[in-house]
Design a protein around this motif. Structure first.
Motif, PDB file in Angstrom:
ATOM      1  N   GLY A 120     -15.099  40.107  58.118  1.00  0.00           N
ATOM      2  CA  GLY A 120     -13.965  40.893  57.886  1.00  0.00           C
ATOM      3  C   GLY A 120     -12.738  39.939  57.093  1.00  0.00           C
ATOM      4  O   GLY A 120     -11.706  40.650  56.940  1.00  0.00           O
ATOM      5  N   TYR A 121     -13.390  38.799  56.455  1.00  0.00           N
ATOM      6  CA  TYR A 121     -12.333  38.112  55.745  1.00  0.00           C
ATOM      7  C   TYR A 121     -12.324  39.007  54.443  1.00  0.00           C
ATOM      8  O   TYR A 121     -13.474  39.306  53.771  1.00  0.00           O
ATOM      9  N   GLU A 122     -11.280  39.105  53.582  1.00  0.00           N
ATOM     10  CA  GLU A 122     -11.227  39.548  52.244  1.00  0.00           C
ATOM     11  C   GLU A 122     -10.967  38.716  51.227  1.00  0.00           C
ATOM     12  O   GLU A 122     -11.548  39.032  49.940  1.00  0.00           O
ATOM     13  N   VAL A 123     -10.540  37.606  51.588  1.00  0.00           N
ATOM     14  CA  VAL A 123     -10.629  36.285  50.400  1.00  0.00           C
ATOM     15  C   VAL A 123     -11.331  35.250  50.983  1.00  0.00           C
ATOM     16  O   VAL A 123     -10.714  34.856  52.323  1.00  0.00           O
ATOM     17  N   VAL A 124     -12.203  34.685  50.481  1.00  0.00           N
ATOM     18  CA  VAL A 124     -12.748  33.298  51.012  1.00  0.00           C
ATOM     19  C   VAL A 124     -12.768  32.234  49.979  1.00  0.00           C
ATOM     20  O   VAL A 124     -13.426  32.401  49.080  1.00  0.00           O
ATOM     21  N   TYR A 125     -11.933  31.280  50.101  1.00  0.00           N
ATOM     22  CA  TYR A 125     -11.701  30.194  49.146  1.00  0.00           C
ATOM     23  C   TYR A 125     -12.911  29.143  49.434  1.00  0.00           C
ATOM     24  O   TYR A 125     -13.041  28.668  50.477  1.00  0.00           O
ATOM     25  N   GLY A 126     -13.449  28.896  48.297  1.00  0.00           N
ATOM     26  CA  GLY A 126     -14.383  27.675  48.242  1.00  0.00           C
ATOM     27  C   GLY A 126     -13.309  26.310  47.902  1.00  0.00           C
ATOM     28  O   GLY A 126     -12.856  26.352  47.109  1.00  0.00           O
ATOM     29  N   VAL A 127     -13.454  25.370  49.043  1.00  0.00           N
ATOM     30  CA  VAL A 127     -12.845  24.279  48.861  1.00  0.00           C
ATOM     31  C   VAL A 127     -13.691  22.898  49.051  1.00  0.00           C
ATOM     32  O   VAL A 127     -14.875  23.034  49.674  1.00  0.00           O
ATOM     33  N   ARG A 128     -13.423  22.067  48.156  1.00  0.00           N
ATOM     34  CA  ARG A 128     -14.352  20.977  47.795  1.00  0.00           C
ATOM     35  C   ARG A 128     -14.007  19.735  48.981  1.00  0.00           C
ATOM     36  O   ARG A 128     -12.562  19.408  49.320  1.00  0.00           O
ATOM     37  N   SER A 129     -15.017  19.433  49.720  1.00  0.00           N
ATOM     38  CA  SER A 129     -14.619  18.427  50.689  1.00  0.00           C
ATOM     39  C   SER A 129     -14.720  17.034  50.196  1.00  0.00           C
ATOM     40  O   SER A 129     -13.871  16.374  50.769  1.00  0.00           O
ATOM     41  N   SER A 130     -15.330  16.873  49.353  1.00  0.00           N
ATOM     42  CA  SER A 130     -15.048  15.577  48.603  1.00  0.00           C
ATOM     43  C   SER A 130     -15.439  15.498  47.064  1.00  0.00           C
ATOM     44  O   SER A 130     -15.902  16.700  46.656  1.00  0.00           O
ATOM     45  N   ARG A 131     -14.771  14.745  46.290  1.00  0.00           N
ATOM     46  CA  ARG A 131     -15.106  14.711  44.876  1.00  0.00           C
ATOM     47  C   ARG A 131     -15.569  13.578  44.148  1.00  0.00           C
ATOM     48  O   ARG A 131     -15.303  12.973  43.353  1.00  0.00           O
TER      49      ARG A 131
END
Ligand code: UDP
Ligand code: MG
Length: 314
Positions: A120-131
């Motif tokens: 039911g989430y309408e926006v899902v952000y991809g977040v970088r855990s490490s770079r």
């Protein structure tokens, strides 16, 4: 669920075949698991590439209807290409995921994004855990950028670039943001709706070069700040006030000097003051000019992009 992937491509001939292959495999897996429907599509947006990118997209589309292509009439930059893709597909899909052509953003995060959508989430952000895989330079400049944005009062998701899922409803809401100076990372949080984050590790670009050289990165950062925040103007107003207060101090000091003795040796102080004030004024005018330039562009209501071709199967 009908999932569309939107992928802006600028001179990406070195990565496109491999990217298409990996995404096709991912789609096959998701389809056989029943997570996405068979009419889901992968849409490449050609952002005025000068190499064979568009010809490759045409070939991909001919060989496999899962691939679609949108061709912009000229190079309009990453953000506009992304917007062109998202706005073109918003009426056709249930949700769209935007990602880069070089697959630096782990495609295995798509599963988790789709799951979040199902919850039911309408926006899902991809977040970088490490770079770790980014160069030291890219990592420090990018992280510095997120911090500056935050200090400027712009709400962004830390370490999130443009890898995100948006539902059709969120995309329609996004289409209401009619601004020419586009900074999607700052606008999407303003769209609202229930949102979630999915973390992944950022990989290396497997072929080709970064399309974001330092010059583009700097202009992207100033664009982000000046199109989302008026804080720089306020900071300059505060600086102006401070300089004014200092000048009162200088006035008092020079009056005292006048009545206590000989003052001609103060010319150095005067010269420095003139230069310092001139500098501050030019800086202030420059920042104000930046905003006036933005107003000028917004009032023109120029189109953000022009699509010359849309390759689709039906
Ligand atoms: N890109 C684009 N138009 C441009 C510059 C870049 O569509 O004018 C696309 C590019 O093809 C890629 C994405 O934007 O899919 C991100 O670019 P890149 O991977 O070079 O950036 P980096 O990962 O180095 O930040
Ligand atoms: Mg990249």
């Amino acid at each position: 669920m009908k999932l569309y992937l939107v992928i802006p491509c600028y001179n990406e001939e070195a990565v496109l075949p491999e990217t298409a292959k990996r995404l096709r495999e991912k789609y096959d897996a998701l389809m056989s698991e029943g997570k996405i429907s068979a009419d889901s599509r992968i849409v490449f947006v050609n952002d005025g590439s000068k190499d064979k990118t568009w010809e490759m997209i045409e070939d991909l589309h001919r060989a496999d209807p899962v691939f679609r292509g949108i061709c912009l009439s000229r190079n309009k930059g990453h953000q506009n290409a992304l917007m062109a893709g998202l706005m073109t597909v918003k009426d056709e899909c249930d949700a769209a995921i935007s990602m880069d052509a070089d697959l630096q953003d782990d495609i295995n995060a798509i599963d988790a994004m789709v799951d979040k959508y199902a919850e039911g989430y309408e926006v899902v952000y991809g977040v970088r855990s490490s770079r770790k895989k980014d160069t030291f330079f890219k990592r420090t400049t990018a992280q510095g950028f997120y911090k500056v944005m935050k200090s400027m009062g712009v709400e962004t998701v830390y370490n999130h670039a443009d890898y995100r899922l948006m539902s059709a409803r969120a995309l329609h809401a996004l289409s209401e943001f009619d601004e020419v100076n586009l900074f999607l990372r700052g606008i999407v949080p303003l769209v609202g709706f229930k949102s979630a984050e999915v973390t992944y590790e950022r990989g290396e670009r497997f072929a080709g070069e970064s399309k974001y050289p330092l010059k583009k990165m700097i202009s992207f950062a100033t664009e982000g700040i000046t199109s989302m925040s008026v804080k720089p103007i306020r900071m300059i107003a505060a600086l102006g006030l401070l300089v004014f207060l200092v000048s009162i101090g200088v006035l008092i000091y020079s009056v005292i000097r006048k009545f206590t003795g000989y003052t001609v040796e103060g010319w150095a102080f005067l010269a420095v003051s003139i230069w310092a004030l001139g500098g501050v004024q030019l800086l202030a005018i420059g920042v104000i000019g930046e905003y006036i330039g933005k107003i000028y562009l917004e009032t023109k209501h120029r189109p953000k992009y022009i699509i010359s071709e849309y390759l689709r199967d039906d």
